[in-house]
Design a protein around this motif. Sequence first.
Motif, PDB file in Angstrom:
ATOM      1  N   PHE A 342     102.366   6.286 -29.940  1.00  0.00           N
ATOM      2  CA  PHE A 342     101.311   7.280 -30.132  1.00  0.00           C
ATOM      3  C   PHE A 342     100.232   6.733 -31.081  1.00  0.00           C
ATOM      4  O   PHE A 342      99.032   6.886 -30.835  1.00  0.00           O
ATOM      5  CB  PHE A 342     101.898   8.572 -30.704  1.00  0.00           C
ATOM      6  N   SER A 343     100.649   6.057 -32.141  1.00  0.00           N
ATOM      7  CA  SER A 343      99.697   5.486 -33.096  1.00  0.00           C
ATOM      8  C   SER A 343      98.854   4.393 -32.447  1.00  0.00           C
ATOM      9  O   SER A 343      97.626   4.326 -32.662  1.00  0.00           O
ATOM     10  CB  SER A 343     100.450   4.910 -34.300  1.00  0.00           C
ATOM     11  N   VAL A 344      99.493   3.538 -31.649  1.00  0.00           N
ATOM     12  CA  VAL A 344      98.776   2.458 -30.964  1.00  0.00           C
ATOM     13  C   VAL A 344      97.706   3.038 -30.035  1.00  0.00           C
ATOM     14  O   VAL A 344      96.553   2.560 -30.014  1.00  0.00           O
ATOM     15  CB  VAL A 344      99.768   1.577 -30.176  1.00  0.00           C
ATOM     16  N   ILE A 345      98.072   4.064 -29.290  1.00  0.00           N
ATOM     17  CA  ILE A 345      97.117   4.676 -28.357  1.00  0.00           C
ATOM     18  C   ILE A 345      95.928   5.265 -29.113  1.00  0.00           C
ATOM     19  O   ILE A 345      94.756   5.069 -28.728  1.00  0.00           O
ATOM     20  CB  ILE A 345      97.814   5.769 -27.519  1.00  0.00           C
ATOM     21  N   MET A 346      96.195   5.983 -30.183  1.00  0.00           N
ATOM     22  CA  MET A 346      95.112   6.635 -30.918  1.00  0.00           C
ATOM     23  C   MET A 346      94.184   5.616 -31.574  1.00  0.00           C
ATOM     24  O   MET A 346      92.951   5.782 -31.571  1.00  0.00           O
ATOM     25  CB  MET A 346      95.691   7.579 -31.968  1.00  0.00           C
ATOM     26  N   ILE A 347      94.726   4.541 -32.116  1.00  0.00           N
ATOM     27  CA  ILE A 347      93.898   3.540 -32.796  1.00  0.00           C
ATOM     28  C   ILE A 347      93.060   2.747 -31.803  1.00  0.00           C
ATOM     29  O   ILE A 347      91.830   2.609 -31.967  1.00  0.00           O
ATOM     30  CB  ILE A 347      94.781   2.594 -33.641  1.00  0.00           C
ATOM     31  N   ILE A 348      93.706   2.224 -30.750  1.00  0.00           N
ATOM     32  CA  ILE A 348      92.986   1.364 -29.803  1.00  0.00           C
ATOM     33  C   ILE A 348      91.932   2.149 -29.034  1.00  0.00           C
ATOM     34  O   ILE A 348      90.778   1.715 -28.894  1.00  0.00           O
ATOM     35  CB  ILE A 348      93.981   0.681 -28.847  1.00  0.00           C
ATOM     36  N   TRP A 349      92.304   3.323 -28.531  1.00  0.00           N
ATOM     37  CA  TRP A 349      91.326   4.103 -27.763  1.00  0.00           C
ATOM     38  C   TRP A 349      90.272   4.720 -28.671  1.00  0.00           C
ATOM     39  O   TRP A 349      89.140   4.991 -28.230  1.00  0.00           O
ATOM     40  CB  TRP A 349      92.040   5.145 -26.914  1.00  0.00           C
ATOM     41  N   GLY A 350      90.595   4.934 -29.937  1.00  0.00           N
ATOM     42  CA  GLY A 350      89.571   5.368 -30.885  1.00  0.00           C
ATOM     43  C   GLY A 350      88.500   4.303 -31.056  1.00  0.00           C
ATOM     44  O   GLY A 350      87.289   4.592 -31.068  1.00  0.00           O
ATOM     45  N   CYS A 351      88.929   3.049 -31.173  1.00  0.00           N
ATOM     46  CA  CYS A 351      87.967   1.941 -31.227  1.00  0.00           C
ATOM     47  C   CYS A 351      87.219   1.812 -29.903  1.00  0.00           C
ATOM     48  O   CYS A 351      86.022   1.482 -29.878  1.00  0.00           O
ATOM     49  CB  CYS A 351      88.687   0.632 -31.552  1.00  0.00           C
ATOM     50  N   GLY A 352      87.918   2.091 -28.816  1.00  0.00           N
ATOM     51  CA  GLY A 352      87.289   2.032 -27.505  1.00  0.00           C
ATOM     52  C   GLY A 352      86.150   3.024 -27.357  1.00  0.00           C
ATOM     53  O   GLY A 352      85.163   2.762 -26.648  1.00  0.00           O
ATOM     54  N   PHE A 353      86.258   4.167 -28.008  1.00  0.00           N
ATOM     55  CA  PHE A 353      85.204   5.167 -27.936  1.00  0.00           C
ATOM     56  C   PHE A 353      83.910   4.644 -28.554  1.00  0.00           C
ATOM     57  O   PHE A 353      82.811   4.903 -28.043  1.00  0.00           O
ATOM     58  CB  PHE A 353      85.636   6.448 -28.650  1.00  0.00           C
ATOM     59  N   ILE A 354      84.036   3.883 -29.633  1.00  0.00           N
ATOM     60  CA  ILE A 354      82.850   3.290 -30.270  1.00  0.00           C
ATOM     61  C   ILE A 354      82.167   2.328 -29.304  1.00  0.00           C
ATOM     62  O   ILE A 354      80.937   2.333 -29.140  1.00  0.00           O
ATOM     63  CB  ILE A 354      83.253   2.572 -31.567  1.00  0.00           C
ATOM     64  N   PHE A 355      82.972   1.485 -28.632  1.00  0.00           N
ATOM     65  CA  PHE A 355      82.412   0.528 -27.673  1.00  0.00           C
ATOM     66  C   PHE A 355      81.834   1.235 -26.460  1.00  0.00           C
ATOM     67  O   PHE A 355      80.767   0.854 -25.952  1.00  0.00           O
ATOM     68  CB  PHE A 355      83.498  -0.461 -27.246  1.00  0.00           C
ATOM     69  N   GLU A 356      82.474   2.263 -25.989  1.00  0.00           N
ATOM     70  CA  GLU A 356      82.031   2.976 -24.792  1.00  0.00           C
ATOM     71  C   GLU A 356      80.605   3.502 -24.929  1.00  0.00           C
ATOM     72  O   GLU A 356      79.857   3.576 -23.944  1.00  0.00           O
ATOM     73  CB  GLU A 356      83.002   4.126 -24.499  1.00  0.00           C
ATOM     74  N   ARG A 357      80.215   3.834 -26.129  1.00  0.00           N
ATOM     75  CA  ARG A 357      78.886   4.416 -26.365  1.00  0.00           C
ATOM     76  C   ARG A 357      77.759   3.382 -26.307  1.00  0.00           C
ATOM     77  O   ARG A 357      76.582   3.731 -26.399  1.00  0.00           O
ATOM     78  CB  ARG A 357      78.877   5.116 -27.719  1.00  0.00           C
ATOM     79  N   THR A 358      78.094   2.089 -26.129  1.00  0.00           N
ATOM     80  CA  THR A 358      77.075   1.037 -26.145  1.00  0.00           C
ATOM     81  C   THR A 358      76.482   0.753 -24.757  1.00  0.00           C
ATOM     82  O   THR A 358      75.512   0.005 -24.650  1.00  0.00           O
ATOM     83  CB  THR A 358      77.643  -0.275 -26.723  1.00  0.00           C
ATOM     84  N   TYR A 359      77.038   1.296 -23.684  1.00  0.00           N
ATOM     85  CA  TYR A 359      76.506   1.058 -22.331  1.00  0.00           C
ATOM     86  C   TYR A 359      76.945   2.203 -21.428  1.00  0.00           C
ATOM     87  O   TYR A 359      77.804   3.004 -21.787  1.00  0.00           O
ATOM     88  CB  TYR A 359      76.993  -0.282 -21.765  1.00  0.00           C
ATOM     89  N   ASP A 360      76.347   2.291 -20.242  1.00  0.00           N
ATOM     90  CA  ASP A 360      76.713   3.342 -19.301  1.00  0.00           C
ATOM     91  C   ASP A 360      76.658   2.804 -17.874  1.00  0.00           C
ATOM     92  O   ASP A 360      76.324   1.630 -17.644  1.00  0.00           O
ATOM     93  CB  ASP A 360      75.821   4.579 -19.459  1.00  0.00           C
ATOM     94  N   ARG A 361      76.955   3.659 -16.916  1.00  0.00           N
ATOM     95  CA  ARG A 361      77.000   3.225 -15.517  1.00  0.00           C
ATOM     96  C   ARG A 361      75.618   2.801 -15.014  1.00  0.00           C
ATOM     97  O   ARG A 361      75.505   1.841 -14.231  1.00  0.00           O
ATOM     98  CB  ARG A 361      77.568   4.344 -14.643  1.00  0.00           C
TER      99      ARG A 361
END
Length: 504
Positions: A342-361
């Motif tokens: 659960f901790s791994v999922i929250m940390i990695i995907w939390g960082c992923g949210f920051i990256f996701e905001r840098t580009y779009d479809r």
Amino acid sequence: MSTNEKDVVPAHDVNTPEHSLTDSNTLELPNSWKYKSLSIGGMKLPWFASPPIQLLIVSIVCFMCPGMFNALNGMGGGGQLDPTANNRANTALYSTFAVVGFFAGTFTNKLGIRTALSFGGIGYSVYVASYLSYNHTANLGFTTFAGALLGVCAGLLWCAQGAIMMSYPPEESKGRYISWFWMIFNLGAVIGGLIPLGQNIHTTTAGTVSDGTYVGFLILTLIGAALAWALVDAKDVIRADGSKVMIMKHPSWKSELLGLWQTFFTDPYIILLFPMFLASNWFYNYHFTEINGAYFNVRTRALNSVLYYLMQILGAYVFGFALDFKGVRRTTRAKIAWGVLFSVIMIIWGCGFIFERTYDRAWAEDKNSKKKDWADAGYAGPLVLYMFYGFSDSAWQTCVYWYMGALTNNGRKLANFAGFYKGIQSAGGAITWRLDDLKIPYVNMFASNWGLLAGSLIVALPVILMKVEDTVSLEKDIAFTDETVAEVAPKAHVVSAQGETSKV
């Protein structure tokens, strides 16, 4: 090389107690080449019909077949610049896989491990061949058909693999067996990823992979399909302690179908694991197409894929061996694994949210957009994130398999569990590949992944807390159905998951 023939014992019926291990714990096995224990350089090797060797063969089959599939899809878009063909093929693949997966335990039990694995391997060969054809004909019909066929074939292959991986090892070694399999299997994707990397290492523009890449994948998948026939029948497999795996005695189609249905009544708690099953393939489209395929150029996609699967190997090693740690009770390990996951999922995907905001479809599909290269500034951050996505994937898969294996040692029930697992995860895969084809915003796809992963862990928690035991008794396993016969070679003691022994 020398043979130590004192280490082997015939598979006697469990009801003949006069045959057992001697006081010195030596075994007498059948007088067959399958049970000859060889020594090389003073190191004693397991006999051919032993769980480690059989798992190694299955791992290599998956190295050659699903491993090449993962390498191909890890490139984003199946190696194509336009992901349409890959989306259509994988939507068809996971749609048929979802249906076949629910009944794969039934068919695998009836057809046998070798047939299921070999048939599955052929499906991967046709799938790869369809992309080779698409490079020249742009025939969407062939790639879509190949995907649908692979869904049928893969349903059987993965069910057979899951049943072997969960039922062949003794209880105290299931985590390590899962880890070994996942490491070898993902090594296939690593090596497969090196092929397009080497061929495109000087290509800095976006594009499709070459014919040579597809030909290399095709040859390896054909070898894998043939190798499946090297396996022995499950009834011939004998563990190092003299025990045999639990199998069905000449089941009828009726008894098999009833057994599949009976699983819902004998083990209704399995339904609480279904969201974890669904989540286990949900993120692949996002990883492969919406990050790697959308954001990077062809050579960088190849490098990312290699590193992604290297981290899969690391994740499988860490979690697999930790799940079998001898100093902690299995019930405690199950709870700790849930917390860490659960901790791994929250940390990695939390960082992923920051990256996701840098580009779009819109940026990704604009032909004038310059895709990122490994030589560009700022590449390190997305690379590390992508690598840890691979780490979390193998951690998830390893834990799910281990949790299922901790619930029972019954091979028939585990085949059904594996069938449910692959069927439900494939339904999730079909949905996400289709959603990408419908141009769903990337941020929406990201949110669905993070929410499903975290939510499914919470739903599964009651099973982990209440159903995982330190050891599963033989009586409980064979009570699954009146027609289930445990073919267990007699032994003086059964070793529990904690290393303790109890009389049989």
